[in-house]
Write a protein that holds these residues in place. Sequence first.
Motif, PDB file in Angstrom:
ATOM      1  N   LYS A   1     -38.538 174.069  82.575  1.00 20.49           N
ATOM      2  CA  LYS A   1     -39.845 174.836  81.471  1.00 20.49           C
ATOM      3  C   LYS A   1     -39.459 176.013  80.229  1.00 20.49           C
ATOM      4  O   LYS A   1     -38.483 176.366  79.476  1.00 20.49           O
ATOM      5  CB  LYS A   1     -40.817 176.004  81.806  1.00 20.49           C
ATOM      6  N   ASP A   2     -40.083 174.651  79.366  1.00 26.33           N
ATOM      7  CA  ASP A   2     -39.956 176.220  77.804  1.00 26.33           C
ATOM      8  C   ASP A   2     -40.966 177.435  78.382  1.00 26.33           C
ATOM      9  O   ASP A   2     -41.441 177.916  78.577  1.00 26.33           O
ATOM     10  CB  ASP A   2     -39.765 174.680  76.636  1.00 26.33           C
ATOM     11  N   ASN A   3     -40.935 178.241  76.596  1.00 22.38           N
ATOM     12  CA  ASN A   3     -41.843 179.090  76.753  1.00 22.38           C
ATOM     13  C   ASN A   3     -42.687 178.660  76.444  1.00 22.38           C
ATOM     14  O   ASN A   3     -43.725 179.264  76.920  1.00 22.38           O
ATOM     15  CB  ASN A   3     -40.786 179.290  74.984  1.00 22.38           C
ATOM     16  N   ASP A   4     -44.092 177.627  76.774  1.00 28.90           N
ATOM     17  CA  ASP A   4     -44.950 177.451  76.877  1.00 28.90           C
ATOM     18  C   ASP A   4     -45.575 177.226  78.665  1.00 28.90           C
ATOM     19  O   ASP A   4     -45.978 176.699  79.055  1.00 28.90           O
ATOM     20  CB  ASP A   4     -45.625 175.772  76.130  1.00 28.90           C
TER      21      ASP A   4
ATOM     22  N   ASN B   1     -48.337 177.170  81.012  1.00 27.50           N
ATOM     23  CA  ASN B   1     -48.543 178.281  80.904  1.00 27.50           C
ATOM     24  C   ASN B   1     -50.246 178.996  81.195  1.00 27.50           C
ATOM     25  O   ASN B   1     -50.994 179.827  80.796  1.00 27.50           O
ATOM     26  CB  ASN B   1     -48.563 179.256  79.912  1.00 27.50           C
ATOM     27  N   LYS B   2     -50.501 177.918  80.501  1.00 28.92           N
ATOM     28  CA  LYS B   2     -51.706 177.278  80.412  1.00 28.92           C
ATOM     29  C   LYS B   2     -52.599 176.844  82.150  1.00 28.92           C
ATOM     30  O   LYS B   2     -53.970 177.082  81.683  1.00 28.92           O
ATOM     31  CB  LYS B   2     -52.723 176.365  79.618  1.00 28.92           C
ATOM     32  N   GLY B   3     -51.905 176.451  82.784  1.00 30.02           N
ATOM     33  CA  GLY B   3     -52.507 175.959  84.358  1.00 30.02           C
ATOM     34  C   GLY B   3     -52.664 174.618  84.076  1.00 30.02           C
ATOM     35  O   GLY B   3     -52.923 174.280  85.547  1.00 30.02           O
ATOM     36  N   LEU B   4     -51.564 173.586  83.117  1.00 29.70           N
ATOM     37  CA  LEU B   4     -51.724 172.793  83.322  1.00 29.70           C
ATOM     38  C   LEU B   4     -50.814 171.602  83.637  1.00 29.70           C
ATOM     39  O   LEU B   4     -49.983 172.137  83.833  1.00 29.70           O
ATOM     40  CB  LEU B   4     -52.793 172.218  81.279  1.00 29.70           C
ATOM     41  N   THR B   5     -51.273 170.334  84.814  1.00 27.06           N
ATOM     42  CA  THR B   5     -50.235 170.193  85.127  1.00 27.06           C
ATOM     43  C   THR B   5     -49.695 168.613  84.443  1.00 27.06           C
ATOM     44  O   THR B   5     -51.475 168.397  83.498  1.00 27.06           O
ATOM     45  CB  THR B   5     -51.216 169.958  86.409  1.00 27.06           C
ATOM     46  N   PRO B   6     -49.065 168.137  84.576  1.00 27.50           N
ATOM     47  CA  PRO B   6     -49.564 166.963  83.611  1.00 27.50           C
ATOM     48  C   PRO B   6     -49.790 165.947  84.377  1.00 27.50           C
ATOM     49  O   PRO B   6     -50.792 165.007  83.188  1.00 27.50           O
ATOM     50  CB  PRO B   6     -47.755 166.463  84.437  1.00 27.50           C
ATOM     51  N   LEU B   7     -50.624 165.551  85.020  1.00 22.09           N
ATOM     52  CA  LEU B   7     -51.832 164.945  85.413  1.00 22.09           C
ATOM     53  C   LEU B   7     -52.881 164.903  84.505  1.00 22.09           C
ATOM     54  O   LEU B   7     -53.754 164.224  83.955  1.00 22.09           O
ATOM     55  CB  LEU B   7     -52.385 164.488  86.707  1.00 22.09           C
TER      56      LEU B   7
END
Length: 477
Positions: A355-358, A403-409
């Motif tokens: 994981k990166d900083n985001d 960090n925004k709760g977004l998944t790849p999907l």
Amino acid sequence: RSTLKRLSSGEEALDKAYDDAIKRIEAQQEGCSELAKRVLTWISYAERPLTIEELRHALSVNPGDTDLDRDNFEDMEDIVSFCAGLVTVDDKSNIVRLIHYTTQEYFLRIRQGWNPTAQQDITITCLTYLSFDPFKTAISNDNTTNATGVHITAKLGLKYLLEMILTELDEVGRAEAKDFNGRTPLSWAAQHGQVATVKILVERNDVNADLRDNKGQTPLSWAARHGHAAIVQLLAERDDLLAERDDVDADSKDYLGQTPLSWAARNGHVAIVKLLTERNDVDADSKDNDGRTPLSWAAEYDEKETAALLAGRDDVNADSKDNGGRTPLSWAAQNSAREIVTLLAGRDDVNADSKDNDGRTPLSWAAECQSWLKKSWVASLSQGTTAKRLMEREDVEVNSKDNKGLTPLMRAANHGFIVNIEAFLEKENVDVNLRDNDGHTALWWAEQSLNYRGVEILKSKISLIERDEYDGSTKNP
């Protein structure tokens, strides 16, 4: 011509005939004799035959001119007449030449004494011509100003003119003059791949072959950036020519912290990458101001050969993180560099779920394309393949949230890439009902982006009960 045929081939007899012709030229009116002298000077000094048009251009230029004035073009009949039979014109090729090969030999013997300022006059004419307004855009397309004649001749590879300027018009500092960007003639020549003029300049004691410009870039950096391997070798390798000048830093950093190797890697110049990485004084894993390595740049720009070359070295960390926490695999995934993703994801020393900083993983980046590729079906297909390749690894979490709760999907749904959505839904453990930090699901993102096909596919995966209760935005279905 008939006189030449009757003369013996002895040098003295020919010289007398030519001397008589010179006397006839000098006996003409001043303007006529001066024109004849200029014509004979240009023809005898030229490295190759001149055409009528080229000679007219040369004769029409006056010091201080800013553009070509065709009203100054001389009539060819006058030119031939004023030269007292020493010049002729080939009607088929439009070449203006001396009447006989012995005429050229004669002028080689007498031209310096007959016209002592000839080379200086030619140099001034050439520099004036090259400074004409139409040339400024072509010569200074980077908005460079304050360029000297040495800059221009070095950039254009005008070897003989450069030598003439540096010899006949020698001034202290001329060979290392700086433009407004702090760049020297050597820097210009290196950027544009002019090997001959680079050699002339680096042989001079008054030229610093490693001088930095206002952005900290050296001639070597410019050559590496633009793929001129011969010049990189000339500047970086200490051969016989440069054995006495140990002043070229092959690993110098510019204002971005990037080295010549960084520039060569990102632009795919394999030969230069090989040349530089073979040196003991070059750090193949050097980090720039953003913490990025040459491999990171090669991965982002999908330079397969340079990426493979760098990743295969023991002194290169293939999983190195930059200041944003991103790895080479992350950059390759974002830009759909499928072969590089395959290369890096297949290594045991690379964390494919880093994981990166985001909070974003390589899979998260692979789920969406760069904005300029958004509507490209080919790019979408390639991205889908990249995502599939990453999901082949057991340690890649398909439902990972950033960090925004977004998944790849969710990101795939938002960007409208059907191949990616389908690739994710093929995974049994993918959760289509996960919500981001604002309570939105993948279906909501597809609807917001008007991704109608994505909406259809996602709805088919949601149970009837979940679909009936789903409102698309609230946290509580």
